[in-house]
Design an enzyme around this catalytic site. Structure first.
Site, mmCIF file in Angstrom:
data_model
loop_
_atom_site.group_PDB
_atom_site.id
_atom_site.type_symbol
_atom_site.label_atom_id
_atom_site.label_comp_id
_atom_site.label_asym_id
_atom_site.label_seq_id
_atom_site.Cartn_x
_atom_site.Cartn_y
_atom_site.Cartn_z
ATOM 1 C CB THR A 40 -0.886 -0.077 1.113
ATOM 2 O OG1 THR A 40 -1.682 -1.154 1.313
ATOM 3 C CG2 THR A 40 -2.042 1.080 1.183
ATOM 4 C CB SER B 81 4.001 4.352 8.151
ATOM 5 O OG SER B 81 2.954 5.336 8.323
ATOM 6 C CG HIS B 82 0.750 2.216 10.846
ATOM 7 N ND1 HIS B 82 1.049 2.634 9.441
ATOM 8 C CD2 HIS B 82 0.515 1.367 11.124
ATOM 9 C CE1 HIS B 82 0.548 1.550 8.993
ATOM 10 N NE2 HIS B 82 0.117 0.772 9.684
ATOM 11 C CG ASP C 134 1.827 8.279 10.954
ATOM 12 O OD1 ASP C 134 2.295 9.348 10.646
ATOM 13 O OD2 ASP C 134 2.199 7.376 10.126
ATOM 14 C CG ASP D 65 5.237 8.211 7.840
ATOM 15 O OD1 ASP D 65 4.164 7.991 8.741
ATOM 16 O OD2 ASP D 65 5.008 8.009 6.892
ATOM 17 C CG ASP E 120 1.841 9.717 6.521
ATOM 18 O OD1 ASP E 120 1.854 9.094 7.601
ATOM 19 O OD2 ASP E 120 2.134 9.015 5.350
ATOM 20 N NE ARG E 121 -1.356 5.559 9.015
ATOM 21 C CZ ARG E 121 -1.868 4.323 9.393
ATOM 22 N NH1 ARG E 121 -2.565 4.211 10.451
ATOM 23 N NH2 ARG E 121 -1.818 3.584 8.534
ATOM 24 C CB SER F 54 -6.067 4.240 8.003
ATOM 25 O OG SER F 54 -5.740 5.180 6.884
ATOM 26 C CE LYS G 22 -1.315 8.177 6.004
ATOM 27 N NZ LYS G 22 -1.056 7.240 5.057
#
Ligand code: VG1
Ligand code: CO
Length: 543
Positions: free
Chosen positions: A18, A113-114, A277, A279, A281-282, A365, A376
């Protein structure tokens, strides 16, 4: 300095998911693993000779080692220049901004990421294109093909480059510019939002907590919220990035950011809270006494974005990933905005943003973003919320209550079953697919099935088609179940079950989501036999 050509052979399992290639850190550290993938990126994008790239990562274990290898491989393949964040750090949105601002050919973001970090946890590498966004499927497909035919990679033998000091240097004839990872991003944020209004909000005693989760946003949040907006220093929690994120999952949800959730639910909690998160982006958004689902946050931001100068003239359109709730669609319908439904993953928003069809995009998410970058953007979402709170003068709870009263409420939850046996997960998906023909018209747990299909997306801009993007079961009245397999996990399969119920009765707006969704949850179990097929009694994570 000398370029070495190293003989290698394809390594299985280098298919980007993804969001880039994610593996156990130890896998990335195996001989040739990182090198094969990086050379395959160069090969897949037609080489890097004479080109400028951006490089940065979220600071997790192996971040700087990987950066040194990538720099030596860029130099060996003739890249003209690499712009790299100091200490090899760049948040994902800051990297996207840097690629766009400098007109770079593309960039590499080192992040899982997360996912947790550390030598026994996860690492990742992602390639972004010149628009600043994640490589679209056409490009990741070429990279994957290259991983299957690779025979050699090129690397220069050289001492480590000093990435700790901002400034310029060279490596085997390639320019390297080490940049402050925060400055350009902070400037971009200042150009989008009414910083004076937010400053006045804090000066008036408004309280906030931002949980950087020991991840990349610590320095960004400190610079923007504390130094530029005047929030007290204690506003930013867990602000110092660490290679293993303090031993936790840098995933901003009510499970992994529980201390923050407990704080806002307490008597003397802050007015507003947020987390980001690994990186950056969340985003997770909370108000005093309330957790805002990412789907609702997206809808509220779409409805109120005009408070921010960048969006004062309205939005061109909006977009959400398919499993994201339809709350956004209600705002779009009321405002006469086009609303696009894309597969999961930010790469699918790129064309809509580039083509000027959408201004605001989001995923369930905890991903929200706009056309200022092509990723994002966690802190951007937090700042837009602050701008909306400052502009409306409302509390988070009051804003949410007014929103539901006007548009109705899409009760929503996602149930994740992690690390499931891959065959069992595939079997579950096949079992659901096998009922597509017979489900419509039947009544399950009191819900009438209206549709059952597998989502495919036809990109309206470039005409490309993406199939197999999630199983959907729609019920009369707008309730919905979506089931898909995660493309970011590194162990077994993760089954995501997305549950939604549309409520328009004004008297039923403050129910517990799990209770409101009870029939939909039961229907998912009946249709997918989740317990029997996974051997699990309950989801591992509920968001
Ligand atoms: C997950 C999310 C998806 C998100 C992706 C990358 O993917 O569901 O919405 O875009 O992570 O986010 P999957 O395939 O595991 O469901 V990030 O912040 O981890 O790069
Ligand atoms: Co992320």
């Amino acid at each position: 300095m000398q370029v070495t050509t190293v003989t290698t052979a394809p390594i299985e399992g280098q298919k980007p998911g993804t969001s880039g290639l994610r593996k156990k850190t130890r896998t990335f550290m195996e001989p040739h693993f990182l090198e094969n993938f990086v050379q395959s990126i160069w090969n897949g994008i037609g080489g890097v000779e004479g080109r400028t790239l951006v490089l940065g990562g979220d600071g997790r274990y192996f971040n700087e080692r990987a950066a040194q290898v990538i720099l030596r491989m860029a130099a060996a393949s003739g890249a003209a220049k690499v712009i790299v964040g100091q200490n090899a750090i760049l948040s994902t949105p800051a990297a996207s901004n840097m690629i766009r601002k400098r007109g770079a050919f593309g960039g590499i973001i080192m992040s899982a990421s997360h996912n947790p970090g550390g030598i026994d946890e996860d690492f990742g590498v992602k390639y972004n294109t010149a628009n600043g966004g994640p490589a679209p499927e056409g490009v990741t497909g070429k990279i994957f093909e290259a991983t299957k035919t690779i025979t050699e990679y090129r690397i220069v033998e050289a001492a480590d480059v000093d990435l700790s000091t901002v400034g310029e240097t060279t490596l085997a004839g390639m320019e390297i510019e080490v940049v402050d990872p925060v400055a350009d991003y902070a400037e971009l944020m200042e150009s989008l939002f009414d910083f004076d209004a937010i400053r006045a909000l804090f000066a008036g005693g408004f309280t906030m907590r931002f949980d950087a989760m020991h991840a990349v946003t610590g320095p960004y949040a400190t610079e923007i919220l504390v130094n530029r907006l005047g929030a007290p220093a204690e506003t930013v929690m867990n602000a110092v990035p660490s290679p293993d994120f303090g031993g936790g999952h840098p995933d901003p949800n009510p499970i992994w950011a529980k201390p923050l959730v407990d704080l806002v639910m307490s008597q003397d909690g802050p007015d507003f809270a947020a987390a980001s998160d690994g990186d950056g982006d969340r985003n997770m958004i909370l108000g005093k006494g309330i957790y805002i689902t990412p789907s609702d946050s997206l809808a509220v931001l779409a409805a109120n974005a005009h408070h921010a100068p960048a969006y004062a003239d309205g939005l061109k359109g909006v977009a959400r990933s398919m499993p994201t709730s339809g709350a956004l669609d209600r705002v779009a319908a009321a405002r006469g905005l086009d609303c696009y439904e894309t597969p999961t993953g930010w790469k699918f928003f790129g064309n809509l943003l580039d083509d000027g069809r959408a201004t605001l995009c989001g995923e369930e998410s905890a991903g929200t973003g706009a056309d200022h970058v092509r990723e994002k953007d966690g802190l951007w979402a937090v700042l837009l919320w602050l701008n909306v709170l400052a502009g409306s003068g409302k509390s988070v709870q009051a804003l949410m209550a007014a929103h539901w009263a006007e548009y109705g409420r899409n009760y929503y939850s996602r149930h994740d079953y992690e690390g499931v046996d891959a065959e069992a997960a595939a079997g579950l998906m096949d079992h659901v697919r096998g009922q597509f023909a017979t489900l419509p018209g039947t009544v399950i747990e009191g819900l009438t099935v209206e549709s059952a299909d597998e989502f495919a997306y036809d990109d309206p801009v470039d005409g490309s088609r993406s199939e197999g993007q999630g199983l959907r079961i729609g019920f009369a009245g707008g309730s919905r179940i979506v089931i898909r397999l995660s493309g970011t996990g590194t162990v077994g399969a993760t089954i995501r079950v997305y549950l939604e119920l549309v409520e328009t009765d004004p008297a039923a707006m403050d129910r517990d989501p799990q209770e409101a969704l009870a029939a939909v949850i039961a229907a998912a179990e009946t249709i997918a036999q989740i317990r029997a097929r996974t051997g699990r009694d309950a989801p591992d994570v509920i968001t």
